[in-house]
Design a protein around this motif. Structure first.
Motif, PDB file in Angstrom:
ATOM      1  N   THR A   5       0.845  -1.198   0.000  1.00 22.61           N
ATOM      2  CA  THR A   5       0.000   0.000   0.000  1.00 22.61           C
ATOM      3  C   THR A   5       0.874   1.239   0.000  1.00 22.61           C
ATOM      4  OG1 THR A   5      -1.892   1.089   1.063  1.00 22.61           O
ATOM      5  CG2 THR A   5      -0.187   0.221   2.518  1.00 22.61           C
ATOM      6  N   MET A   6       0.294   2.341  -0.478  1.00 21.15           N
ATOM      7  CA  MET A   6       0.897   3.660  -0.381  1.00 21.15           C
ATOM      8  C   MET A   6       0.058   4.415   0.643  1.00 21.15           C
ATOM      9  SD  MET A   6       2.853   2.866  -2.871  1.00 21.15           S
ATOM     10  CE  MET A   6       2.543   1.243  -3.610  1.00 21.15           C
ATOM     11  N   TYR A   7       0.608   4.662   1.816  1.00 22.69           N
ATOM     12  CA  TYR A   7      -0.227   5.206   2.887  1.00 22.69           C
ATOM     13  C   TYR A   7       0.419   6.420   3.550  1.00 22.69           C
ATOM     14  CZ  TYR A   7      -2.580   5.870   7.268  1.00 22.69           C
ATOM     15  OH  TYR A   7      -3.247   6.458   8.312  1.00 22.69           O
ATOM     16  N   PHE A  38     -10.196   1.008  -0.636  1.00 18.62           N
ATOM     17  CA  PHE A  38     -10.812   1.128   0.680  1.00 18.62           C
ATOM     18  C   PHE A  38     -11.051   2.593   1.075  1.00 18.62           C
ATOM     19  CE2 PHE A  38      -8.748  -3.045   0.936  1.00 18.62           C
ATOM     20  CZ  PHE A  38      -9.788  -3.813   1.426  1.00 18.62           C
ATOM     21  N   ASP A  39     -10.820   3.496   0.161  1.00 20.31           N
ATOM     22  CA  ASP A  39     -10.977   4.927   0.443  1.00 20.31           C
ATOM     23  C   ASP A  39     -12.380   5.363   0.024  1.00 20.31           C
ATOM     24  OD1 ASP A  39     -10.829   7.679   0.690  1.00 20.31           O
ATOM     25  OD2 ASP A  39      -8.832   7.821  -0.200  1.00 20.31           O
ATOM     26  N   GLU A  40     -13.126   5.914   0.957  1.00 24.88           N
ATOM     27  CA  GLU A  40     -14.517   6.275   0.685  1.00 24.88           C
ATOM     28  C   GLU A  40     -14.650   7.366  -0.378  1.00 24.88           C
ATOM     29  OE1 GLU A  40     -14.922   9.321   4.530  1.00 24.88           O
ATOM     30  OE2 GLU A  40     -16.055   7.453   4.427  1.00 24.88           O
ATOM     31  N   GLN A  41     -13.553   8.027  -0.735  1.00 27.86           N
ATOM     32  CA  GLN A  41     -13.615   8.972  -1.852  1.00 27.86           C
ATOM     33  C   GLN A  41     -13.749   8.260  -3.203  1.00 27.86           C
ATOM     34  OE1 GLN A  41     -10.997  12.606  -1.493  1.00 27.86           O
ATOM     35  NE2 GLN A  41     -10.029  11.359   0.095  1.00 27.86           N
ATOM     36  N   PHE A 103      -3.498  -1.954  -1.837  1.00 28.80           N
ATOM     37  CA  PHE A 103      -4.588  -1.318  -1.105  1.00 28.80           C
ATOM     38  C   PHE A 103      -4.533   0.197  -1.319  1.00 28.80           C
ATOM     39  CE2 PHE A 103      -4.661  -4.698   2.525  1.00 28.80           C
ATOM     40  CZ  PHE A 103      -5.174  -5.636   1.639  1.00 28.80           C
ATOM     41  N   ASP A 104      -5.677   0.789  -1.631  1.00 31.46           N
ATOM     42  CA  ASP A 104      -5.803   2.248  -1.628  1.00 31.46           C
ATOM     43  C   ASP A 104      -6.577   2.606  -0.362  1.00 31.46           C
ATOM     44  OD1 ASP A 104      -5.913   4.916  -2.164  1.00 31.46           O
ATOM     45  OD2 ASP A 104      -7.183   4.769  -3.938  1.00 31.46           O
ATOM     46  N   LEU A 105      -5.858   3.110   0.631  1.00 23.74           N
ATOM     47  CA  LEU A 105      -6.429   3.349   1.955  1.00 23.74           C
ATOM     48  C   LEU A 105      -6.730   4.825   2.180  1.00 23.74           C
ATOM     49  CD1 LEU A 105      -4.057   1.076   4.075  1.00 23.74           C
ATOM     50  CD2 LEU A 105      -6.346   0.523   3.241  1.00 23.74           C
ATOM     51  N   PRO A 106      -7.696   5.130   3.045  1.00 22.70           N
ATOM     52  CA  PRO A 106      -7.997   6.526   3.366  1.00 22.70           C
ATOM     53  C   PRO A 106      -6.911   7.123   4.260  1.00 22.70           C
ATOM     54  CG  PRO A 106      -9.318   5.084   4.728  1.00 22.70           C
ATOM     55  CD  PRO A 106      -8.591   4.198   3.757  1.00 22.70           C
ATOM     56  N   PRO A 107      -6.767   8.455   4.256  1.00 20.76           N
ATOM     57  CA  PRO A 107      -5.758   9.104   5.109  1.00 20.76           C
ATOM     58  C   PRO A 107      -6.247   9.262   6.544  1.00 20.76           C
ATOM     59  CG  PRO A 107      -6.915  10.747   3.825  1.00 20.76           C
ATOM     60  CD  PRO A 107      -7.473   9.429   3.388  1.00 20.76           C
ATOM     61  N   ALA A 108      -6.402   8.136   7.231  1.00 18.12           N
ATOM     62  CA  ALA A 108      -6.902   8.175   8.606  1.00 18.12           C
ATOM     63  C   ALA A 108      -6.341   6.991   9.371  1.00 18.12           C
ATOM     64  CB  ALA A 108      -8.432   8.134   8.617  1.00 18.12           C
TER      65      ALA A 108
END
Length: 227
Positions: A5-7, A38-41, A103-108
């Motif tokens: 992932t890139m987080y 996985f990012d809600e955007q 994984f594309d994860l949200p910034p949180a």
């Protein structure tokens, strides 16, 4: 198969843009890639599939890349335990065919995000140089250490070659993280911003520009780390 992932817990650092361009470069190298949004955007979902495409898990217009959309990821994995995640991703024939799952994860730093970071073989952190950003990256690194996620390294994005301050801040970052700062640096470039607007990767948009070339270099560096 590698799960990466890139987080970053800070938004606006080109996390999803990096996911898209790295996935594309991995595919060009002959790897089979699955991007899990996985990012809600839902930005990576929108990039890889047409807006009216209702498939949640599908091939994309790129031969070697598939996408699992945000809605599909949420439906499949929202209430799963870590052990079940690992069993599904590592042993299910639908997933074991991939060389890389990104994984594309949200910034949180939520519990859900932490559980997904824990699943990754390597976590790579994009960073836009700035004093606060460099200070903040220690929070990310310490968090990864606490959950035993493997920190693959950080890479600089939006680097301004004409700004002496960026060179000074890069030295500060290297002093703080040493060899964990990847050598590939993504320059500030309108190519990247414009390409995403046209639903194109940097290489598709202008493959001869430094921004496109650097993403390809970064991908090769990531592959070497993951070997």
């Amino acid at each position: 198969m590698k799960i990466i992932t890139m987080y970053n817990n800070k938004g606006g650092v080109g996390k999803t843009t990096s996911v898209i361009n790295i996935a594309y470069s991995l595919g060009k190298m002959g790897n089979k890639v699955l991007v899990m949004d996985f990012d809600e955007q839902k930005n990576s979902s929108r990039f890889f599939l047409e807006d009216d495409d209702e498939r949640g898990y599908a091939p994309t217009r790129y031969d070697n890349i598939c996408i699992m959309t945000y809605d599909e990821c949420t439906k499949r994995f929202e209430n799963m335990q870590i052990e079940d995640w690992l069993g599904l991703l590592r042993e299910n024939k639908n997933f074991e065919k991939y060389d890389y799952i990104i994984f594309d994860l949200p910034p949180a730093l939520t519990a859900a995000t932490l559980s997904r970071l824990e699943l990754c073989d390597y976590v790579f952190v994009p960073i836009e140089l700035g004093t606060f950003a460099i200070q903040g990256i220690t929070v990310v690194v310490n968090t990864l250490s606490k959950i035993s996620a493997k920190f693959g390294g950080c890479f600089v994005v939006k680097f301004d070659n004409e700004n002496p301050s960026d060179y000074s801040l890069l030295d500060v970052l290297k002093d703080a993280l040493g060899a964990k700062v990847l050598t590939s640096i993504i320059p500030f470039s309108r190519v990247i911003k414009n390409s995403i607007s046209y639903r194109m990767t940097a290489s598709e948009y202008m493959d001869y520009m430094p921004a496109a070339e650097k993403y390809e270099e970064l991908t090769k560096e990531i592959v070497k780390i993951c070997e």
